[in-house]
Scaffold this active site. Structure first.
Site, PDB file in Angstrom:
ATOM      1  N   GLU A 156      54.079   9.718 110.789  1.00 53.07           N
ATOM      2  CA  GLU A 156      55.388   9.400 110.204  1.00 53.07           C
ATOM      3  C   GLU A 156      56.032  10.651 109.613  1.00 53.07           C
ATOM      4  O   GLU A 156      55.803  10.983 108.446  1.00 53.07           O
ATOM      5  CB  GLU A 156      55.233   8.319 109.127  1.00 53.07           C
ATOM      6  CG  GLU A 156      56.558   7.902 108.495  1.00 53.07           C
ATOM      7  CD  GLU A 156      56.418   6.781 107.479  1.00 53.07           C
ATOM      8  OE1 GLU A 156      57.424   6.455 106.820  1.00 53.07           O
ATOM      9  OE2 GLU A 156      55.303   6.233 107.331  1.00 53.07           O
ATOM     10  N   LYS A 198      56.280   7.231 114.103  1.00 53.51           N
ATOM     11  CA  LYS A 198      57.107   6.444 113.184  1.00 53.51           C
ATOM     12  C   LYS A 198      58.162   7.357 112.557  1.00 53.51           C
ATOM     13  O   LYS A 198      57.983   7.868 111.454  1.00 53.51           O
ATOM     14  CB  LYS A 198      56.245   5.790 112.098  1.00 53.51           C
ATOM     15  CG  LYS A 198      57.053   4.916 111.131  1.00 53.51           C
ATOM     16  CD  LYS A 198      56.174   4.169 110.140  1.00 53.51           C
ATOM     17  CE  LYS A 198      57.023   3.379 109.150  1.00 53.51           C
ATOM     18  NZ  LYS A 198      56.233   2.550 108.217  1.00 53.51           N
TER      19      LYS A 198
END
Length: 344
Positions: A180, A222
């Protein structure tokens, strides 16, 4: 990492983004969870954190739209009242359990205003313990912001290296890593500047993943959507955001990555769903990966606002959770219709 014999992780990564399903990020730290309870007039106690997570885990039909749930340490080791641990309850319904493994951000020494993420120390041992609870994947968040002089190339490079090291350790432990690299939407920056910074962060990230020999077929990305800052005078349409985001991803994300699960990053619930839908309606520009979601507030904030910690509102709150999850699942297929989205 022996990428030729890594088929089980490939299958997990693919399953998490198959069939129009996405991830539910219910991995708030204790301080963050308490803050969200406080915003909605709910007592900031362990009991109400348990009630909140029990509300989520016991929602009937959630598995129709959610393939995996990201948990925190507290949630992983908690149980519903008089029942099984939350992770076991999710798994029994076909929702894979994941775990947030980073330990938050700290200021980056020598680079004022920048942050780096901690949590690599002892990670391999922690991952083996998590596997005993049936965890199948993990998540690590690195964050940067856009302001005068930020982000620095040093911060982007170092955070990318941390994400890659985490991903390699996860795969060695037979867990799928979700990486992420978040560019925050706060600020007055333009859509074009967000595109530029996100593109550079992804460049650093995939260089680092390659250097650390991470199997790209066994990860999920992500990222943030490419958005103008919340204080920017020039707010973009959903289609403009979708086109800018896809252009960035097509330029930087290899086809080997099976799926991209967007974070909501503070977007309002319906706005995040509309933009995910636009991303999946762009036809030829869509790219080779599945485009799905890994939302927290964009799904759960309306649930908390309705529930308010009161038992009589539990059934309605669970219906809102199911509705928002279903809307985002439809958006994964480009089939979301905003005019039909009348729930909170």
């Amino acid at each position: 990492m022996d990428q030729l014999n890594n088929q089980p992780l490939h299958q997990v990564a693919q399953a998490l983004v198959s069939g129009g399903k996405g991830l539910l990020a219910m991995d708030e730290s204790i301080p963050t969870c308490n803050a969200r309870l406080r915003e909605n007039g709910i007592p900031e106690t362990a009991l109400y954190r348990q009630k909140y997570r029990e509300l989520i885990v016991t929602t009937s039909g959630l598995e129709e739209f959610i393939s995996g749930a990201i948990l925190s340490d507290e949630t992983l080791t908690s149980s519903a009242a008089g029942s099984k641990p939350f992770a076991e309850m999710l798994t029994s319904r076909g929702i894979m359990a994941g775990i947030k493994v980073d330990q938050g951000t700290v200021p980056m020494a020598g680079v004022p205003g920048e942050k780096v993420t901690e949590g690599l120390d002892g990670l391999a041992v922690r991952l083996q313990n998590y596997r005993r609870y049936g965890v199948r994947f993990a998540k690590w968040r690195s964050v940067t912001h856009i302001s005068t002089g930020s982000p620095s190339s040093a911060a982007l490079h170092f955070n990318a290296q941390l994400l890659a090291r985490y991903a390699a350790i996860c795969q060695e432990a037979s867990l799928v890593p979700i990486v992420e690299p978040e560019v925050l939407m706060t600020g007055a920056h333009s859509l074009e500047l967000c595109h530029q910074v996100t593109r550079q962060f992804l460049f650093e990230l995939f260089n680092a993943l390659y250097e650390h020999r991470v199997d790209l077929r066994a990860i999920l990305l992500k990222p943030n959507m490419v958005l103008p800052g919340t204080d920017s005078p020039d707010q973009s349409s959903d289609d403009e955001i979708a086109l800018a985001t896809l252009a960035c991803l097509l330029d930087r994300v290899p086809a080997a990555v099976p799926g991209i699960v967007f974070l909501s990053g503070g977007q309002a619930a319906k706005a995040a769903t509309k933009r995910l839908n636009a991303l999946n309606q762009e036809g030829q520009l869509k790219g080779p990966w599945k485009l799905s979601f890994s939302f927290s507030r964009a799904i759960l904030q309306p649930v908390l606002a309705y529930w308010k910690g009161q038992d009589q509102y539990l059934p309605g709150a669970q219906q809102i959770l199911l509705h928002r999850s279903g809307c985002n699942s439809a958006a994964c297929l480009g089939n979301y219709h905003p005019e039909e989205d009348i729930a909170p």
